[in-house]
Design a protein around this motif. Structure first.
Motif, short mmCIF file in Angstrom:
data_model
loop_
_atom_site.label_atom_id
_atom_site.label_comp_id
_atom_site.label_asym_id
_atom_site.label_seq_id
_atom_site.Cartn_x
_atom_site.Cartn_y
_atom_site.Cartn_z
N TYR A 11 0.84 -1.19 0.00
CA TYR A 11 0.00 0.00 0.00
C TYR A 11 0.88 1.25 0.00
CZ TYR A 11 0.58 0.57 5.13
OH TYR A 11 1.08 0.75 6.40
N ILE A 12 0.39 2.28 -0.68
CA ILE A 12 1.11 3.54 -0.84
C ILE A 12 0.33 4.64 -0.14
CG2 ILE A 12 2.10 5.16 -2.52
CD1 ILE A 12 3.33 2.39 -2.62
N TYR A 13 1.01 5.48 0.63
CA TYR A 13 0.32 6.53 1.38
C TYR A 13 0.97 7.91 1.13
CZ TYR A 13 4.13 5.45 4.65
OH TYR A 13 5.37 5.21 5.20
N PRO A 14 0.80 8.45 -0.06
CA PRO A 14 1.44 9.73 -0.39
C PRO A 14 0.79 10.92 0.30
CG PRO A 14 0.01 9.05 -2.17
CD PRO A 14 -0.01 7.93 -1.17
N GLY A 15 1.50 12.03 0.30
CA GLY A 15 0.94 13.29 0.74
C GLY A 15 0.40 14.03 -0.47
N ALA A 16 0.65 15.33 -0.55
CA ALA A 16 0.12 16.14 -1.65
C ALA A 16 0.81 15.77 -2.97
CB ALA A 16 0.33 17.62 -1.36
N VAL A 17 0.00 15.53 -3.99
CA VAL A 17 0.50 15.19 -5.33
C VAL A 17 -0.09 16.17 -6.33
CG1 VAL A 17 0.71 13.42 -7.10
CG2 VAL A 17 0.64 12.75 -4.68
N THR A 18 0.76 16.81 -7.11
CA THR A 18 0.31 17.80 -8.09
C THR A 18 -0.05 17.12 -9.40
OG1 THR A 18 1.80 19.42 -7.12
CG2 THR A 18 0.91 19.91 -9.30
N THR A 19 -1.30 17.25 -9.81
CA THR A 19 -1.76 16.72 -11.10
C THR A 19 -2.58 17.79 -11.79
OG1 THR A 19 -3.89 15.84 -10.35
CG2 THR A 19 -1.96 14.45 -10.01
N SER A 20 -2.96 17.51 -13.04
CA SER A 20 -3.81 18.45 -13.76
C SER A 20 -5.18 18.57 -13.11
CB SER A 20 -3.98 17.98 -15.21
OG SER A 20 -4.56 16.68 -15.24
N ALA A 21 -5.52 17.57 -12.30
CA ALA A 21 -6.83 17.58 -11.63
C ALA A 21 -6.76 18.14 -10.22
CB ALA A 21 -7.40 16.16 -11.59
N THR A 22 -5.55 18.56 -9.77
CA THR A 22 -5.42 19.09 -8.41
C THR A 22 -6.25 20.34 -8.25
OG1 THR A 22 -3.18 18.21 -8.20
CG2 THR A 22 -3.82 19.92 -6.67
N ALA A 23 -7.16 20.29 -7.29
CA ALA A 23 -8.10 21.40 -7.13
C ALA A 23 -7.58 22.48 -6.20
CB ALA A 23 -9.44 20.88 -6.63
N PHE A 24 -6.70 22.14 -5.27
CA PHE A 24 -6.19 23.15 -4.35
C PHE A 24 -4.75 23.50 -4.70
CE2 PHE A 24 -5.99 18.92 -2.49
CZ PHE A 24 -4.65 18.78 -2.20
N ARG A 25 -4.30 24.61 -4.18
CA ARG A 25 -2.98 25.09 -4.58
C ARG A 25 -1.87 24.14 -4.12
NH1 ARG A 25 -4.41 29.42 -0.97
NH2 ARG A 25 -3.54 29.15 1.11
N VAL A 26 -0.77 24.16 -4.83
CA VAL A 26 0.31 23.21 -4.62
C VAL A 26 0.95 23.43 -3.26
CG1 VAL A 26 2.54 22.41 -5.48
CG2 VAL A 26 0.76 23.13 -7.09
N ALA A 27 1.14 22.33 -2.51
CA ALA A 27 1.76 22.40 -1.20
C ALA A 27 3.29 22.42 -1.36
CB ALA A 27 1.33 21.21 -0.35
N PRO A 28 4.02 22.97 -0.35
CA PRO A 28 5.48 23.04 -0.45
C PRO A 28 6.13 21.67 -0.58
CG PRO A 28 4.67 24.47 1.30
CD PRO A 28 3.50 23.64 0.85
N ASP A 29 5.49 20.64 -0.02
CA ASP A 29 6.08 19.29 -0.07
C ASP A 29 5.43 18.41 -1.13
OD1 ASP A 29 3.61 19.04 1.15
OD2 ASP A 29 4.27 17.43 2.50
N SER A 30 4.70 19.01 -2.07
CA SER A 30 4.01 18.20 -3.07
C SER A 30 5.00 17.61 -4.07
CB SER A 30 2.97 19.05 -3.81
OG SER A 30 3.59 20.08 -4.54
N THR A 31 4.58 16.51 -4.69
CA THR A 31 5.38 15.87 -5.71
C THR A 31 4.49 15.58 -6.92
OG1 THR A 31 6.95 14.08 -6.15
CG2 THR A 31 5.01 13.53 -4.82
N THR A 32 5.00 14.84 -7.87
CA THR A 32 4.26 14.59 -9.11
C THR A 32 3.91 13.10 -9.24
OG1 THR A 32 6.41 14.44 -10.23
CG2 THR A 32 5.24 16.55 -10.34
N PRO A 33 2.91 12.77 -10.07
CA PRO A 33 2.48 11.37 -10.20
C PRO A 33 3.58 10.41 -10.61
CG PRO A 33 0.84 12.83 -11.15
CD PRO A 33 2.02 13.69 -10.81
N ASP A 34 4.49 10.84 -11.49
CA ASP A 34 5.54 9.92 -11.94
C ASP A 34 6.45 9.50 -10.79
OD1 ASP A 34 6.42 12.75 -12.14
OD2 ASP A 34 8.33 11.88 -12.73
#
Length: 337
Positions: free
Chosen positions: A245-268
């Motif tokens: 199981y994977i438990y990520p925090g904030a992930v930036t995608t084209s569907a991200t509705a809220f502003r990008v968090a400082p610790d966000s990463t990308t789907p890849d």
């Protein structure tokens, strides 16, 4: 009159006993500290190895040449990255999502990266897969494919506060994030246990599922279910199924509705680290910074609830996350009207 020698001997014995107790106490403190230090260094070494040193297993050899990977919610975001990276690793791909249009665009992107892959599209609305026969029908539909990897990626989030939720929105969140994960896991768990080669299952949990959340209580609850379901099955299927199981925090995608968090990463990044862990770990945050953050949040939640709530409230106020989520909820309401 008590003999003076007896008094002296007794006093000496008491002094020796006290000294011995203090010595034992300090020895215990030293050894406990040493053990804790060794555990700390061990966890740091494992962290560095997991994210920066070790190599991915040869997954196509492990699960079978020519086999298929099924990715739910595979038309965009993290799901699409799973599909692309699994195709690049040599798997044929089955992507499941809401519409032909979304799936066709995803198929084109997958074939750009892995032109030799066989990409099969399956249209499904997981909200409608509410009964056992729905999963049996799906299994019958894909029985011609040698599926060796399942990625339960599809998920939805309701950003309303609990008193603002509707029965329909709660049902939808639970159905997609928990019931569908359980349904697919159960079907493929049985299939993989009887398969000649190993099988692999990746279930997408979330960092917010590690501790209760006062902002959006339903979504974290469903992700906690995914975490505990996966952990509960891991020992039973050991040696036959790689269950992760994977438990990520904030992930930036084209569907991200809220502003990008400082610790966000990308789907890849999430997909890459998940596949790097498959067959080697039972869980992974998907990103080294999320691993550090989530471990601290979980420790704080279980050790000091008052401190956890204080930090949560301060973080929400400083980042404006609460306001963002309320605005998203309003937008969701407008779309649903």
């Amino acid at each position: 009159m008590v003999d003076e020698k007896i008094i002296i001997a007794s006093s000496a014995s008491v002094a020796l006993l006290i000294a011995y107790c203090f010595n034992c106490l300090w020895s215990a403190i030293f050894y406990i500290g040493l053990v804790r230090l060794l555990l700390f260094y061990s966890s740091v070494a494992h962290f560095i190895n997991k994210f920066f040193i070790r190599k991915r297993l040869n997954l196509i050899k492990r699960y079978g040449d020519g086999s298929y990977a099924l990715v739910t919610g595979g038309a965009n975001g993290i799901g699409l990255e799973y599909a692309i990276q699994l195709a690049e690793a040599g798997f044929n791909i089955i992507i499941l999502d809401l519409s032909d249009e979304l799936l066709q665009k995803a198929k084109e992107k997958i074939l750009e990266k892995a032109p030799k892959a066989d990409v099969v599209m399956k249209v499904r609305n997981l909200c409608e897969m509410t009964k056992q026969e729905h999963y049996e029908e799906f299994m019958d539909e894909v029985k011609e494919y040698d599926i060796s990897v399942l990625v339960n990626n599809a998920g939805v989030a309701d950003y309303h506060q609990f008193h603002e939720t509707t029965p329909a929105s709660v049902s939808r969140t639970i159905q997609v994030n928990a019931i569908a994960v359980l349904g697919f896991t159960r079907m493929f768990y049985t299939k993989f246990m009887n398969r000649e080669k190993k099988g692999g299952i990746i279930n997408m949990a979330s960092g917010v599922g590690l501790a209760s959340n006062s902002l959006v209580p339903i979504y974290p609850s469903t992700k906690a279910f995914v975490k505990y379901l996966t952990e509960g099955l891991q020992e039973e299927c050991k040696g036959k199924i790689d269950l992760l199981y994977i438990y990520p925090g904030a992930v930036t995608t084209s569907a991200t509705a809220f502003r990008v968090a400082p610790d966000s990463t990308t789907p890849d990044v999430i997909a890459r680290n998940a596949l790097n862990s498959l067959g080697q770990d039972g869980y992974n945050a998907g990103y080294w910074l999320h691993d550090i953050f989530c471990s601290q949040v979980e420790a704080m939640f279980y050790c000091n609830r008052e401190l956890y709530r204080f930090v949560e409230d301060a973080a929400v106020e400083k980042t404006g996350l609460g306001k963002d989520l309320r605005n998203i909820a309003k937008d969701q309401d407008k779309k649903n009207k």
